[in-house]
Design a protein around this motif. Structure first.
Motif, PDB file in Angstrom:
ATOM      1  N   UNK A 249       0.841  -1.195   0.000  1.00 33.47           N
ATOM      2  CA  UNK A 249       0.000   0.000   0.000  1.00 33.47           C
ATOM      3  C   UNK A 249       0.875   1.243   0.000  1.00 33.47           C
ATOM      4  N   UNK A 250       0.213   2.388   0.014  1.00 41.23           N
ATOM      5  CA  UNK A 250       0.948   3.645   0.000  1.00 41.23           C
ATOM      6  C   UNK A 250       1.829   3.719  -1.234  1.00 41.23           C
ATOM      7  N   UNK A 251       3.011   4.243  -1.073  1.00 38.20           N
ATOM      8  CA  UNK A 251       3.959   4.313  -2.178  1.00 38.20           C
ATOM      9  C   UNK A 251       5.030   3.254  -1.951  1.00 38.20           C
ATOM     10  N   UNK A 252       4.891   2.125  -2.651  1.00 39.56           N
ATOM     11  CA  UNK A 252       5.881   1.046  -2.591  1.00 39.56           C
ATOM     12  C   UNK A 252       6.131   0.564  -1.165  1.00 39.56           C
ATOM     13  N   UNK A 253       5.100   0.551  -0.348  1.00 40.57           N
ATOM     14  CA  UNK A 253       5.244   0.231   1.074  1.00 40.57           C
ATOM     15  C   UNK A 253       4.234  -0.825   1.505  1.00 40.57           C
ATOM     16  N   UNK A 254       4.339  -1.186   2.764  1.00 39.88           N
ATOM     17  CA  UNK A 254       3.431  -2.196   3.314  1.00 39.88           C
ATOM     18  C   UNK A 254       3.374  -2.039   4.828  1.00 39.88           C
ATOM     19  N   UNK A 255       2.172  -1.966   5.341  1.00 41.42           N
ATOM     20  CA  UNK A 255       2.002  -1.820   6.794  1.00 41.42           C
ATOM     21  C   UNK A 255       1.936  -3.186   7.466  1.00 41.42           C
ATOM     22  N   UNK A 256       1.794  -3.153   8.774  1.00 38.62           N
ATOM     23  CA  UNK A 256       1.717  -4.393   9.552  1.00 38.62           C
ATOM     24  C   UNK A 256       0.564  -5.263   9.068  1.00 38.62           C
ATOM     25  N   UNK A 257       0.777  -6.564   9.142  1.00 40.77           N
ATOM     26  CA  UNK A 257      -0.283  -7.479   8.719  1.00 40.77           C
ATOM     27  C   UNK A 257      -1.273  -7.738   9.850  1.00 40.77           C
ATOM     28  N   UNK A 258      -0.985  -7.208  11.004  1.00 44.45           N
ATOM     29  CA  UNK A 258      -1.924  -7.334  12.114  1.00 44.45           C
ATOM     30  C   UNK A 258      -3.059  -6.329  11.920  1.00 44.45           C
ATOM     31  N   UNK A 259      -4.305  -6.807  12.086  1.00 46.98           N
ATOM     32  CA  UNK A 259      -5.466  -5.938  11.873  1.00 46.98           C
ATOM     33  C   UNK A 259      -5.933  -5.385  13.213  1.00 46.98           C
ATOM     34  N   UNK A 260      -5.962  -4.070  13.332  1.00 49.48           N
ATOM     35  CA  UNK A 260      -6.361  -3.417  14.584  1.00 49.48           C
ATOM     36  C   UNK A 260      -7.742  -2.785  14.424  1.00 49.48           C
ATOM     37  N   UNK A 261      -8.547  -2.922  15.475  1.00 50.52           N
ATOM     38  CA  UNK A 261      -9.856  -2.263  15.476  1.00 50.52           C
ATOM     39  C   UNK A 261     -10.039  -1.546  16.812  1.00 50.52           C
ATOM     40  N   UNK A 262     -10.394  -0.266  16.738  1.00 51.85           N
ATOM     41  CA  UNK A 262     -10.570   0.528  17.952  1.00 51.85           C
ATOM     42  C   UNK A 262     -11.948   0.336  18.572  1.00 51.85           C
ATOM     43  N   UNK A 263     -11.967   0.243  19.892  1.00 51.74           N
ATOM     44  CA  UNK A 263     -13.223   0.002  20.619  1.00 51.74           C
ATOM     45  C   UNK A 263     -13.677   1.213  21.435  1.00 51.74           C
ATOM     46  N   UNK A 264     -12.888   2.268  21.446  1.00 53.05           N
ATOM     47  CA  UNK A 264     -13.234   3.382  22.328  1.00 53.05           C
ATOM     48  C   UNK A 264     -13.161   2.932  23.771  1.00 53.05           C
TER      49      UNK A 264
END
Lengths: 539, 468
Positions: free
Chosen positions: A484-499
């Motif tokens: 994603x982004x420009x020739x990059x890749x973020x963590x493969x862990x999926x985070x979801x915020x719960x407040x």
């Protein structure tokens, strides 16, 4: 006396309660001390790939060096160590590396990665081919040249995804400029570009043993000077579609592409015109996220000038960047800015997605662009993007490129790593032109994090898996990032915020083979490792 | 004394071997050997103190180390384009020369011959209690710290280590008072030259490579930004800088650009077509030569660093004395710096189109050069100006007809850096100049004229500057 007191109170109210920044830059403090060892101008390079090379649960990352040598940074519990030599990644020295993306291509349980390599016409020797870096037991990498598979090119980005749902990750390579001509008027004034472009490549993974190039067979051998791509299930039909960004679209006449995957048939169909994705622009980078929590993914596309925010409405992609105030067309007056990586993530775990946009000057013939082009940060407040750049701590003057999101210190919030190229502009005089690590310092809500993987040496990467997070009547979709982004890749862990909620109401995971797993009342602030057989709480 | 002679010869030999082994990546071996040699110096030097031949060799070794350091700094400091590098090497060579002049009877100060400069008489103190080595170390380090003052932390640390090692090697037997005075003396000479250099117009060149205030003129024959970087004009005001030696700019007064024409019968069109056809020729030798002499900033210390490495090699191979080495480096540094200023003056006077732009307009819209076109006007060739100037000086000082082996790029893996061999500096200069044609960035006629005037400048500096 009253007047003096009034002045004091005024000054105090302005400065006495200084607002803390949302992020602190901690790169040097955390061991990221690599200053590019030369004075070469860097046009490009700078993709950042997050990868856990040794499966210790601490995300490491790879820094693409462009004309300079690249680095592998090993995460030693929140501090980074240069592991380039230790892991044999120095085999990539003297390549002109634009970016990298990781996947477990042979499903052996260890993350490998592919580097996209630029260099033709740069006067830098002949190391032009992409390279696969095979991870050997999490201990070191061996370089496998893909020269015989794809031949030389000016590769600019890549993304992984299992396009034929066979359980082995495939990879799509964007191929950039072959020759660059200029367009001038009768007075010799240059008014535009006249590039020719190499054709993009699709490498189909044959049971983890080899790759076969099949871009023509699959109908995705686009030749539009591609600069970014993402394999993502836009239409939620269970296979990964291809979103491709082309640079110089205004001059080549070749816009961005939305290729619909026609699985089980081996091929894609170009539906760019029908879906509104066919913008002719300077396509730079692409980020994804279910911004409106309607169960499908939306996309942020960066540009020189006006960025696009495509909201997914049943497969049609409608641009709402201007309405949402995130188009970033001009920086000052009518002078354009240059955006690279636009990434959605929940910076405060309040349940909605915020937006980081890395920005940075690149010298152009046309259009005119600003040099002092600061990164932008938008916080999502009740569905509106509020520009918090000035108080974000990420808005330095430098020329940023690739970026990625991860929780590098496992402190329960998401941080940013954002690369910087080295430019000789006097505007950067005295500034530290090196990669930045922005540590999240915001008060955060609770979260649930999920790591997905296949079993039995099949689809370990889980590209194409879909995680639907249900909370408060909303359904938010997340996919594993294959690039994603420009020739990059973020963590493969999926985070979801719960407040402030203590648990996630429901998580539904849909696997590429159709298997559906449902989990209820997942306890907050926990990272879960899940596969098709169930879940494993790991932290 | 015999013992001492043997030990210093060992050091000398090790230094020589080091220069040869640097290219073979064996510095570690040598540095470990030298640790022992330094210890031996410390043991024996206390019994000897005069400006002997050994001291001459020590000073040369110190200077050589500092030149190697300058080469490394040129590669690692932001903004060290060829003109900026040329200036740094030139003033460093002036400082090296002037620092040793008081200790060498046969040499005289040349500062009176410089534009608007005269060394203060106050530095001509009593030298009898000074350590020549410490004088040279302190002046050289001061110069490096100043001209490369934007060096990254790693380079700063490396330079500090070098200073410490050099001082430790030569401080034994020197009284505290003498040490202090030696350092003050060396720094005083360096300071005077540095202060004078500040007014030449290039003092902050490394920070102002691309001044945002400059807008190039647009016309049919004008230079314009080129692929791949589309960088703006590099150092557009550099030609207005003061030359070190007066009168150099006038040497190239008659250097005139080829007439612009897009007519297929014109000299320019024919030159462009010749370059175009060469670029289409797949003979790998063209690419090898183009890349060998490309000397892009950050890779080989720029063309200036390349020629200083050649000079250093010559002093070793031909066993130059300190005096010969100082004189050659001085003249070459000045010749290169002043040749670059002269060429930059002409570049922005004529503001001439690059081949890539010309060919894309009139021959092949998709033409790309083998190496990236530099971001400044084409005529004249700065590379050929300085190559001509440098090789003229090197030729003048050459002692033998031994084969010239250029190993500067031996350890580069991004290009074919195999050492290249030449029977003369004349032919070396011819190849260096021609490489810009093979690279696709200069017209042949430009190179012919530029090399000619570069040589004239070299000859002018050599004959005008009186060192003895």
């Amino acid at each position: 006396m009253h007047r003096i007191l009034l002045i004091f109170v005024t000054i105090y109210s302005c400065f006495g309660q200084a607002q803390s920044l949302l992020f602190d830059e901690v790169g040097t403090e955390k061991g990221l001390n690599y200053i590019y060892p030369g004075n070469e101008f860097q046009m490009a390079g700078g993709g950042v790939m997050v990868i856990d090379v040794n499966n210790d649960g601490w995300d490491d990352f790879f820094q693409s060096g462009g004309v300079f040598n690249s680095k592998l940074w090993l995460n030693a519990k929140g501090t980074f160590v240069d592991a380039t030599d230790l892991y044999g990644v120095n085999a990539l020295n003297d390549y002109f590396i634009q970016g990298a993306v990781s996947a477990d291509y042979d499903n052996d349980g260890f993350q490998d990665f592919i580097v996209v390599n630029y260099g033709i016409g740069m006067g830098r020797g002949d190391k032009f081919e992409p390279c696969l870096m095979h991870n050997i037991n999490g201990e070191k990498f061996e370089l496998i040249s893909l020269k015989d598979v794809v031949g030389p090119g000016n590769f600019s980005a890549a993304c992984w995804g299992d396009v034929n749902n066979d359980g082995f990750s495939d990879v799509y390579l964007t191929n950039y400029i072959e020759t660059m001509g200029g367009i001038s008027d009768e007075n010799g004034v240059e008014i535009g570009y006249n590039p020719t472009c190499f054709k993009n490549k699709l490498l189909i993974n044959v049971n983890g043993t080899k790759f076969v190039e099949k871009a023509i067979d699959y109908g995705v051998n686009d030749g539009g000077c591609g600069l970014a791509a993402s394999l993502t299930d836009v239409d939620l039909d269970g296979d990964l579609d291809l979103l491709l960004l082309n640079d110089f679209g205004e001059w080549t006449g070749k816009g961005n592409k939305y290729y619909r995957n026609d699985f089980p048939k081996e091929g894609f169909t170009d539906i760019s015109d029908d879906t509104g994705f066919n913008q002719k622009m300077y396509g730079m980078g692409i980020g994804q996220g279910d911004i409106d929590s309607d169960g499908d993914l939306d996309y942020y596309v960066t540009n020189i000038g006006e960025n696009y925010f495509f909201k997914n409405q049943n497969g049609a992609l409608l641009n709402s960047a201007k309405e949402d105030g995130v188009d970033l067309t001009y920086v000052s007056d009518s002078i354009r800015g240059t955006s690279w990586s636009g990434l959605f993530f929940d910076c405060d775990f309040d349940g909605d997605l915020d937006l980081y946009v890395s920005k940075g000057n690149v010298s152009t013939l046309v259009p005119k662009t600003v040099i002092k082009d600061q990164n932008k940060f938008f916080v999502n407040e009740n569905g509106k993007f509020i520009d918090k750049s000035q108080s974000s701590g990420v808005n330095d003057l430098l020329s940023h490129r690739g970026a990625a999101i991860f929780d590098f210190d496992l402190d329960g919030d998401l941080d940013i790593v954002s690369s910087v190229v080295k430019l000789p502009w006097s505007a950067y005089r005295g500034l530290d032109q090196k990669l930045k690590l922005f540590k999240n310092t915001m008060p955060n809500g609770n979260f649930v994090a999920v790591k997905l993987s296949g079993i039995n040496n099949v689809n370990r990467d889980c590209f194409g898996c879909k995680a639907f997070f249900e909370q408060n009547g909303n359904v938010t979709l997340k996919e594993v990032d294959g690039g994603s982004g420009q020739a990059s890749q973020s963590s493969k862990t999926l985070y979801f915020g719960l407040g402030d909620k203590e648990s996630l109401e429901l998580l539904k995971v849909v696997w590429p083979d159709g298997t559906v797993k449902i989990y209820k009342n997942l306890k907050s602030n926990t990272v879960y490792h899940m596969n098709t057989k169930g879940k494993l709480k790991i932290q | 004394m015999k013992c001492k002679f043997t030990i210093y010869s060992l050091i000398e030999i090790l230094h020589k071997i080091e220069y040869l082994l640097v290219i073979l990546k064996m510095r570690l071996i040598i540095s470990s050997l030298k640790k022992y040699s330094v210890v031996m110096v410390m043991i024996t030097s206390s019994c000897y103190f005069s400006y002997s031949q050994d001291t001459h060799q020590n000073v040369k070794a110190i200077n050589d180390k500092c030149l190697l350091e300058a080469y490394d700094l040129t590669r690692n400091c932001v903004g060290f384009s060829a003109p900026v590098s040329g200036r740094a090497f030139a003033y460093l060579s002036v400082i090296m020369y002037e620092t040793s002049v008081p200790f060498i009877a046969e040499l005289k100060s040349v500062t009176k011959q410089f534009s608007d400069f005269n060394m203060s008489e106050s530095i001509n103190d009593d030298l009898s209690h000074l350590s020549w080595e410490l004088v040279v170390i302190s002046s050289n380090i001061k110069a490096l710290n100043y001209y490369y003052r934007n060096m990254p932390p790693a380079s700063k640390q490396r330079l500090m280590t070098l200073e410490q090692q050099l001082k430790e090697a030569y401080v034994t037997g020197v009284s505290a008072n003498s040490k202090l005075k030696s350092i003050q003396f060396g720094e005083a000479i360096a300071t005077q030259i540095i202060d004078w250099s500040k007014s030449d117009g290039g003092d902050i060149g490394f920070e102002e490579n691309f001044p945002e205030t400059f807008s190039p003129k647009e016309c049919i024959s004008c230079w314009t930004k080129t692929t791949p970087g589309y960088l703006p004009a590099l150092l557009p005001y550099w030609g207005e800088n003061r030359t070190i030696l007066a009168g150099v700019k006038e040497v190239s007064n008659a250097c005139v650009v080829t007439e612009f024409s897009k007519d297929s019968s014109s000299l320019l069109f024919k030159d462009a077509m010749s370059l175009y056809l060469n670029a289409k020729d797949n003979n790998p030798e063209y690419e090898t030569i183009a890349e060998f002499w490309d000397d892009s900033p950050g890779y080989s210390g720029t063309p200036v660093g390349h020629f200083f490495m050649l000079a250093l090699n010559q002093t070793i191979v031909e066993e130059f004395s300190l005096t010969e080495s100082l004189e050659m480096n001085l003249k070459m540094g000045i010749a290169i710096n002043d040749a670059i200023i002269s060429s930059w003056y002409l570049k922005y006077k004529y503001n001439f189109i690059r081949p890539i732009t010309y060919i894309q307009r009139y021959i092949d819209p998709q033409f790309n050069s083998r190496i990236p076109s530099p971001p400044f006007p084409e005529f004249p060739s700065g590379h050929s100006f300085q190559s001509g100037a440098a090789t003229t000086i090197l030729s003048e000082f050459r002692k033998s007809g031994a084969l010239i082996i250029d190993s500067t790029n031996w350890n580069r893996e991004d290009i074919i850096g195999t050492p290249r061999k030449f029977d003369s500096y004349h032919s070396l200069g011819e190849e260096a100049s021609k490489s810009r044609f093979y690279g696709g960035i200069h017209f042949d006629e430009t190179l012919r004229i530029s090399l000619l005037y570069g040589r004239k400048i070299g000859a002018y500096v050599n004959s005008t500057l009186e060192c003895r």
